[in-house]
Design a protein around this motif. Structure first.
Motif, PDB file in Angstrom:
ATOM      1  N   SER A   1      39.882  36.378  45.454  1.00  0.00           N
ATOM      2  CA  SER A   1      39.636  37.279  46.589  1.00  0.00           C
ATOM      3  C   SER A   1      39.172  38.665  46.179  1.00  0.00           C
ATOM      4  O   SER A   1      38.579  39.388  46.993  1.00  0.00           O
ATOM      5  CB  SER A   1      40.907  37.409  47.437  1.00  0.00           C
ATOM      6  OG  SER A   1      41.968  37.962  46.673  1.00  0.00           O
ATOM      7  N   CYS A   2      39.409  39.081  44.915  1.00  0.00           N
ATOM      8  CA  CYS A   2      39.039  40.434  44.487  1.00  0.00           C
ATOM      9  C   CYS A   2      38.631  40.414  43.020  1.00  0.00           C
ATOM     10  O   CYS A   2      39.326  39.834  42.178  1.00  0.00           O
ATOM     11  CB  CYS A   2      40.202  41.395  44.710  1.00  0.00           C
ATOM     12  SG  CYS A   2      39.807  43.133  44.353  1.00  0.00           S
ATOM     13  N   PHE A   3      37.514  41.056  42.710  1.00  0.00           N
ATOM     14  CA  PHE A   3      36.996  41.146  41.344  1.00  0.00           C
ATOM     15  C   PHE A   3      36.840  42.622  41.013  1.00  0.00           C
ATOM     16  O   PHE A   3      36.110  43.347  41.695  1.00  0.00           O
ATOM     17  CB  PHE A   3      35.654  40.433  41.236  1.00  0.00           C
ATOM     18  CG  PHE A   3      35.084  40.381  39.841  1.00  0.00           C
ATOM     19  CD1 PHE A   3      35.405  39.338  38.982  1.00  0.00           C
ATOM     20  CD2 PHE A   3      34.210  41.358  39.397  1.00  0.00           C
ATOM     21  CE1 PHE A   3      34.865  39.273  37.694  1.00  0.00           C
ATOM     22  CE2 PHE A   3      33.670  41.313  38.117  1.00  0.00           C
ATOM     23  CZ  PHE A   3      33.995  40.268  37.259  1.00  0.00           C
ATOM     24  N   VAL A   4      37.546  43.083  39.972  1.00  0.00           N
ATOM     25  CA  VAL A   4      37.509  44.491  39.568  1.00  0.00           C
ATOM     26  C   VAL A   4      36.788  44.590  38.230  1.00  0.00           C
ATOM     27  O   VAL A   4      37.223  44.006  37.235  1.00  0.00           O
ATOM     28  CB  VAL A   4      38.925  45.083  39.454  1.00  0.00           C
ATOM     29  CG1 VAL A   4      38.859  46.550  39.015  1.00  0.00           C
ATOM     30  CG2 VAL A   4      39.668  44.957  40.788  1.00  0.00           C
ATOM     31  N   PHE A   5      35.700  45.314  38.222  1.00  0.00           N
ATOM     32  CA  PHE A   5      34.881  45.483  37.015  1.00  0.00           C
ATOM     33  C   PHE A   5      35.060  46.885  36.468  1.00  0.00           C
ATOM     34  O   PHE A   5      34.810  47.867  37.170  1.00  0.00           O
ATOM     35  CB  PHE A   5      33.409  45.231  37.337  1.00  0.00           C
ATOM     36  CG  PHE A   5      32.467  45.572  36.211  1.00  0.00           C
ATOM     37  CD1 PHE A   5      32.676  45.079  34.924  1.00  0.00           C
ATOM     38  CD2 PHE A   5      31.359  46.371  36.442  1.00  0.00           C
ATOM     39  CE1 PHE A   5      31.797  45.384  33.891  1.00  0.00           C
ATOM     40  CE2 PHE A   5      30.466  46.678  35.413  1.00  0.00           C
ATOM     41  CZ  PHE A   5      30.694  46.187  34.143  1.00  0.00           C
ATOM     42  N   LEU A   6      35.489  46.987  35.218  1.00  0.00           N
ATOM     43  CA  LEU A   6      35.643  48.287  34.568  1.00  0.00           C
ATOM     44  C   LEU A   6      34.309  48.685  33.945  1.00  0.00           C
ATOM     45  O   LEU A   6      33.942  48.218  32.875  1.00  0.00           O
ATOM     46  CB  LEU A   6      36.737  48.234  33.508  1.00  0.00           C
ATOM     47  CG  LEU A   6      37.164  49.603  32.968  1.00  0.00           C
ATOM     48  CD1 LEU A   6      37.902  50.397  34.040  1.00  0.00           C
ATOM     49  CD2 LEU A   6      38.046  49.459  31.738  1.00  0.00           C
ATOM     50  N   SER A   7      33.595  49.538  34.637  1.00  0.00           N
ATOM     51  CA  SER A   7      32.325  50.058  34.142  1.00  0.00           C
ATOM     52  C   SER A   7      32.603  51.370  33.400  1.00  0.00           C
ATOM     53  O   SER A   7      33.590  51.478  32.678  1.00  0.00           O
ATOM     54  CB  SER A   7      31.340  50.256  35.295  1.00  0.00           C
ATOM     55  OG  SER A   7      30.076  50.662  34.832  1.00  0.00           O
ATOM     56  N   SER A   8      31.789  52.375  33.582  1.00  0.00           N
ATOM     57  CA  SER A   8      31.950  53.652  32.880  1.00  0.00           C
ATOM     58  C   SER A   8      31.067  54.691  33.551  1.00  0.00           C
ATOM     59  O   SER A   8      30.035  54.349  34.161  1.00  0.00           O
ATOM     60  CB  SER A   8      31.539  53.496  31.406  1.00  0.00           C
ATOM     61  OG  SER A   8      31.387  54.760  30.771  1.00  0.00           O
TER      62      SER A   8
ATOM     63  N   THR B   1      29.471  39.521  32.557  1.00  0.00           N
ATOM     64  CA  THR B   1      30.119  40.074  33.752  1.00  0.00           C
ATOM     65  C   THR B   1      29.666  39.336  35.007  1.00  0.00           C
ATOM     66  O   THR B   1      30.481  38.926  35.840  1.00  0.00           O
ATOM     67  CB  THR B   1      29.799  41.575  33.885  1.00  0.00           C
ATOM     68  OG1 THR B   1      30.356  42.280  32.770  1.00  0.00           O
ATOM     69  CG2 THR B   1      30.358  42.149  35.179  1.00  0.00           C
ATOM     70  N   LEU B   2      28.366  39.165  35.150  1.00  0.00           N
ATOM     71  CA  LEU B   2      27.838  38.503  36.348  1.00  0.00           C
ATOM     72  C   LEU B   2      28.238  37.030  36.385  1.00  0.00           C
ATOM     73  O   LEU B   2      28.553  36.491  37.461  1.00  0.00           O
ATOM     74  CB  LEU B   2      26.323  38.646  36.378  1.00  0.00           C
ATOM     75  CG  LEU B   2      25.815  40.098  36.452  1.00  0.00           C
ATOM     76  CD1 LEU B   2      24.292  40.139  36.427  1.00  0.00           C
ATOM     77  CD2 LEU B   2      26.339  40.796  37.700  1.00  0.00           C
ATOM     78  N   ALA B   3      28.250  36.384  35.225  1.00  0.00           N
ATOM     79  CA  ALA B   3      28.648  34.971  35.194  1.00  0.00           C
ATOM     80  C   ALA B   3      30.124  34.810  35.542  1.00  0.00           C
ATOM     81  O   ALA B   3      30.505  33.889  36.271  1.00  0.00           O
ATOM     82  CB  ALA B   3      28.360  34.387  33.811  1.00  0.00           C
ATOM     83  N   LEU B   4      30.969  35.700  35.024  1.00  0.00           N
ATOM     84  CA  LEU B   4      32.398  35.626  35.324  1.00  0.00           C
ATOM     85  C   LEU B   4      32.648  35.891  36.803  1.00  0.00           C
ATOM     86  O   LEU B   4      33.484  35.220  37.437  1.00  0.00           O
ATOM     87  CB  LEU B   4      33.168  36.633  34.469  1.00  0.00           C
ATOM     88  CG  LEU B   4      34.681  36.693  34.687  1.00  0.00           C
ATOM     89  CD1 LEU B   4      35.334  35.351  34.350  1.00  0.00           C
ATOM     90  CD2 LEU B   4      35.306  37.817  33.864  1.00  0.00           C
ATOM     91  N   ALA B   5      31.944  36.858  37.385  1.00  0.00           N
ATOM     92  CA  ALA B   5      32.111  37.151  38.814  1.00  0.00           C
ATOM     93  C   ALA B   5      31.708  35.948  39.658  1.00  0.00           C
ATOM     94  O   ALA B   5      32.377  35.617  40.649  1.00  0.00           O
ATOM     95  CB  ALA B   5      31.293  38.381  39.193  1.00  0.00           C
ATOM     96  N   ALA B   6      30.625  35.276  39.279  1.00  0.00           N
ATOM     97  CA  ALA B   6      30.193  34.091  40.021  1.00  0.00           C
ATOM     98  C   ALA B   6      31.224  32.974  39.917  1.00  0.00           C
ATOM     99  O   ALA B   6      31.519  32.276  40.904  1.00  0.00           O
ATOM    100  CB  ALA B   6      28.838  33.618  39.509  1.00  0.00           C
TER     101      ALA B   6
ATOM    102  N   ALA C   1      32.582  36.851  50.396  1.00  0.00           N
ATOM    103  CA  ALA C   1      33.968  36.968  50.861  1.00  0.00           C
ATOM    104  C   ALA C   1      34.845  37.586  49.782  1.00  0.00           C
ATOM    105  O   ALA C   1      35.937  38.091  50.076  1.00  0.00           O
ATOM    106  CB  ALA C   1      34.505  35.585  51.240  1.00  0.00           C
ATOM    107  N   MET C   2      34.375  37.543  48.533  1.00  0.00           N
ATOM    108  CA  MET C   2      35.128  38.147  47.431  1.00  0.00           C
ATOM    109  C   MET C   2      34.830  39.650  47.378  1.00  0.00           C
ATOM    110  O   MET C   2      33.686  40.074  47.278  1.00  0.00           O
ATOM    111  CB  MET C   2      34.745  37.496  46.097  1.00  0.00           C
ATOM    112  CG  MET C   2      35.520  38.058  44.906  1.00  0.00           C
ATOM    113  SD  MET C   2      35.120  37.201  43.338  1.00  0.00           S
ATOM    114  CE  MET C   2      33.484  37.869  42.997  1.00  0.00           C
ATOM    115  N   ARG C   3      35.874  40.447  47.480  1.00  0.00           N
ATOM    116  CA  ARG C   3      35.708  41.891  47.370  1.00  0.00           C
ATOM    117  C   ARG C   3      35.444  42.264  45.905  1.00  0.00           C
ATOM    118  O   ARG C   3      36.079  41.726  45.005  1.00  0.00           O
ATOM    119  CB  ARG C   3      36.949  42.612  47.867  1.00  0.00           C
ATOM    120  CG  ARG C   3      37.235  42.405  49.354  1.00  0.00           C
ATOM    121  CD  ARG C   3      38.667  42.729  49.701  1.00  0.00           C
ATOM    122  NE  ARG C   3      39.586  41.755  49.117  1.00  0.00           N
ATOM    123  CZ  ARG C   3      40.864  42.006  48.832  1.00  0.00           C
ATOM    124  NH1 ARG C   3      41.375  43.206  49.057  1.00  0.00           N
ATOM    125  NH2 ARG C   3      41.622  41.068  48.330  1.00  0.00           N
TER     126      ARG C   3
END
Length: 313
Positions: free
Chosen positions: A101-108, A88-93, A152-154
């Motif tokens: 511009s926007c990264f949505v992570f499906l947590s739980s 998850t962290l590597a993909l966001a980076a 800058a990425m939400r």
């Protein structure tokens, strides 16, 4: 809008891709093994445990929806850490580097750890989880907050409660089976928050247009509280068998749950807790921050669960 979706062939991913397509967004669906979507569209095979998407896949992408992860199967703690946290962290980076511009992570909600008491929990009512799944989601959330607080990425972290839809699994599948057989229903005990898969996908699809800069964390529910007894009666009604029906004592369901634990190789008490524990969450912060409003409840989709397409998967 151009959207990249990981976990596109999963239960939630399929519905998200369907809704994004209806919005006429450009969708780049990724899956671990490259299976097609329900409509036959191909997906790109990317095993996030081994590698990130090629930079060309992220080029020009406006939003990344990261749904891929280990959830409902038993796995070694290291496997949860590898995929749910580190990937998850590597993909966001990588998304940030590509100008997404926007990264949505499906947590739980499992990332919030075990609750105490019966009051609905808000976002801040969290403790570090003890189970490997919840802990991996929690660590991923913490990493996103640390790394991207000034980006800058939400970044949006969503914590959905139990998700229901037209292909029931787990305890919903068990209750549907019991309702079809006309078995005595469960007693009234506990309470649980849930959310419809279509509502969850609708929320994700509208988020890029509604969130400001920073890292946001929100609980997602349909605003209802369900007991197992209510779920059972809703399914009976959807099957054309309304009425109170018979009710079995709690000890009978405890025995059945113990058998299920043995068959599914779960820790003792797992199935009973899922059926009768109190696990309530509050969606007030999400409603205050966005224009999204849930349109579904289990009562409105019970027919889909019980009908020909509501197969037990």
């Amino acid at each position: 809008m151009k959207a990249l979706v990981t976990g596109a062939t999963g239960f939630i991913g399929r519905e998200l891709c369907r809704q994004l397509t209806l919005r006429e967004d450009t969708v780049l669906p990724l899956s671990c093994r490259g299976e097609p979507l329900a409509d036959g569209r191909a997906t790109t095979a990317v095993d996030l445990r081994q590698a990130l998407p090629e930079p060309s896949l992220l080029s020009g992408v406006d939003v990344v929806y990261h749904l891929a992860g280990i959830a409902h199967q038993r796995a070694a703690p290291a496997a949860y850490t590898e995929l749910n946290e580190r990937a998850t962290l590597a993909l966001a980076a990588a998304a940030e580097a590509a100008g997404v511009s926007c990264f949505v992570f499906l947590s739980s909600v499992k990332a919030m750890g075990a609750g105490s008491g019966s009051a609905p929990r808000a976002e801040q009512d969290a403790v570090p989880p003890e189970d490997p799944y919840g802990r991996s989601k929690w660590e991923a959330e913490c990493g996103l907050r640390r790394r991207f607080a000034r980006s800058a990425m939400r970044v949006v972290i969503l914590r959905p409660a139990l998700v229901y839809g037209p292909e029931p699994k787990g305890n919903l599948r068990l209750l549907l089976w019991a309702a079809r057989l006309g078995l005595p229903g469960p007693p009234i005990a506990g309470g649980r928050s849930m959310v419809g898969v279509a509502d969850l996908a609708a929320l994700m699809s509208c988020l890029p247009e509604q969130v400001d800069a920073g890292v946001h964390s929100w609980i997602v529910t349909d605003g209802q509280s369900y007991t197992t007894a209510q779920l059972y009666q809703l399914l009976r009604a959807a099957l054309g068998r309304p009425g109170p029906g018979r009710q079995a004592p709690l000890w009978c369901w405890r025995l059945l749950a113990r058998i299920l634990d043995g068959v599914s190789r779960q820790p003792a008490g797992s199935s009973f807790d899922k059926l009768f524990a109190t696990e309530l969450y509050c969606n007030a912060a999400l409603l205050a921050a966005t224009r999204w409003r849930p349109q579904q409840s289990l009562a409105t989709v019970a027919g889909e669960l019980a009908g020909p397409r509501g197969r037990a998967g």
